[in-house]
Design a protein around this motif. Sequence first.
Motif, PDB file in Angstrom:
ATOM      1  N   TYR A  91       0.831  -1.205   0.000  1.00 14.92           N
ATOM      2  CA  TYR A  91       0.000   0.000   0.000  1.00 14.92           C
ATOM      3  C   TYR A  91       0.868   1.260   0.000  1.00 14.92           C
ATOM      4  O   TYR A  91       0.677   2.173  -0.824  1.00 14.92           O
ATOM      5  N   HIS A 134       1.513   3.968  -3.145  1.00 16.65           N
ATOM      6  CA  HIS A 134       1.114   5.361  -2.977  1.00 16.65           C
ATOM      7  C   HIS A 134       2.281   6.320  -3.207  1.00 16.65           C
ATOM      8  O   HIS A 134       2.079   7.439  -3.704  1.00 16.65           O
ATOM      9  N   ALA A 156      -0.113   8.246  12.720  1.00 18.64           N
ATOM     10  CA  ALA A 156      -1.130   8.626  11.739  1.00 18.64           C
ATOM     11  C   ALA A 156      -1.352   7.504  10.725  1.00 18.64           C
ATOM     12  O   ALA A 156      -2.494   7.197  10.352  1.00 18.64           O
ATOM     13  N   LEU A 157      -0.271   6.872  10.281  1.00 20.04           N
ATOM     14  CA  LEU A 157      -0.399   5.763   9.328  1.00 20.04           C
ATOM     15  C   LEU A 157      -1.081   4.567   9.975  1.00 20.04           C
ATOM     16  O   LEU A 157      -1.892   3.884   9.344  1.00 20.04           O
ATOM     17  N   LYS A 176      -3.290   4.626  12.311  1.00 19.21           N
ATOM     18  CA  LYS A 176      -4.716   4.934  12.409  1.00 19.21           C
ATOM     19  C   LYS A 176      -5.388   4.821  11.045  1.00 19.21           C
ATOM     20  O   LYS A 176      -6.483   4.253  10.910  1.00 19.21           O
ATOM     21  N   GLU A 177      -4.734   5.350  10.016  1.00 21.01           N
ATOM     22  CA  GLU A 177      -5.292   5.315   8.664  1.00 21.01           C
ATOM     23  C   GLU A 177      -5.466   3.890   8.155  1.00 21.01           C
ATOM     24  O   GLU A 177      -6.477   3.541   7.547  1.00 21.01           O
ATOM     25  N   LEU A 178      -4.464   3.053   8.409  1.00 17.96           N
ATOM     26  CA  LEU A 178      -4.473   1.684   7.896  1.00 17.96           C
ATOM     27  C   LEU A 178      -5.104   0.689   8.866  1.00 17.96           C
ATOM     28  O   LEU A 178      -5.244  -0.485   8.536  1.00 17.96           O
ATOM     29  N   GLU A 179      -5.441   1.180  10.060  1.00 24.57           N
ATOM     30  CA  GLU A 179      -6.015   0.330  11.105  1.00 24.57           C
ATOM     31  C   GLU A 179      -5.079  -0.830  11.441  1.00 24.57           C
ATOM     32  O   GLU A 179      -5.483  -1.993  11.514  1.00 24.57           O
TER      33      GLU A 179
END
Length: 215
Positions: free
Chosen positions: A15, A19, A35-36, A38-41
């Motif tokens: 991923y 990107h 942050a990553l 949280k974004e990617l869980e």
Amino acid sequence: MKITKESVESQAIRYLRSHILEGHIKLGAKLVESALAKELELSRSTVRMALNSLVNDGLVIQKPYSGWQVVEINEQDLWELYHMRLALEGEAAAMAAKWASSDDKRRLADFFQEYQLLCLQHGDDTRRISEMDWQLHLLIVEICGSARMLNQYKQILYPLQAYIALTHQDYDLSDSASSHQALVQAICSGNAVMAAEQARDNITPMFRSAAVQTN
């Protein structure tokens, strides 16, 4: 049916790499683990392992006390990457012509046929054509028989791919496949001298001119 189970870490690597290579994450951008995650869980440890893998790819650097950052490419970097690519691709093509198995050469020929078909039927799909272009060069290095060369090449390939994605978005790639035909034919026929020559000549004019101008 072949079923593959891809690890969560591998998915995170894929991923983030895609990107960056497609320009969704810019060169020089700061990457924050929390942050990553949280974004990617995902857990921060998984994200950290993925970022470490991207360091090995030459796409991410870890700065002391400031965290992770996507690599930046200046004029000197571009000049160095160009000449390293020139040397590695020429040698890898010669090695592939001499030592690749008949199955590997058939795999190269089949992939090139798909590449040609894509250019013929979807000449305006620059994203897919560019992706197949890079995959073809990577495949040649893969079949040359040197794992060390492949690892070194990836550290050149990925940063260049990210750079070109950001700086040459409107480049016409509709004739991209045909420019590789002599290279593929030389490898498949076992002509190492011609393969090396074609590999070096095949470095795209847009990148060659950009790199040479920095010298």
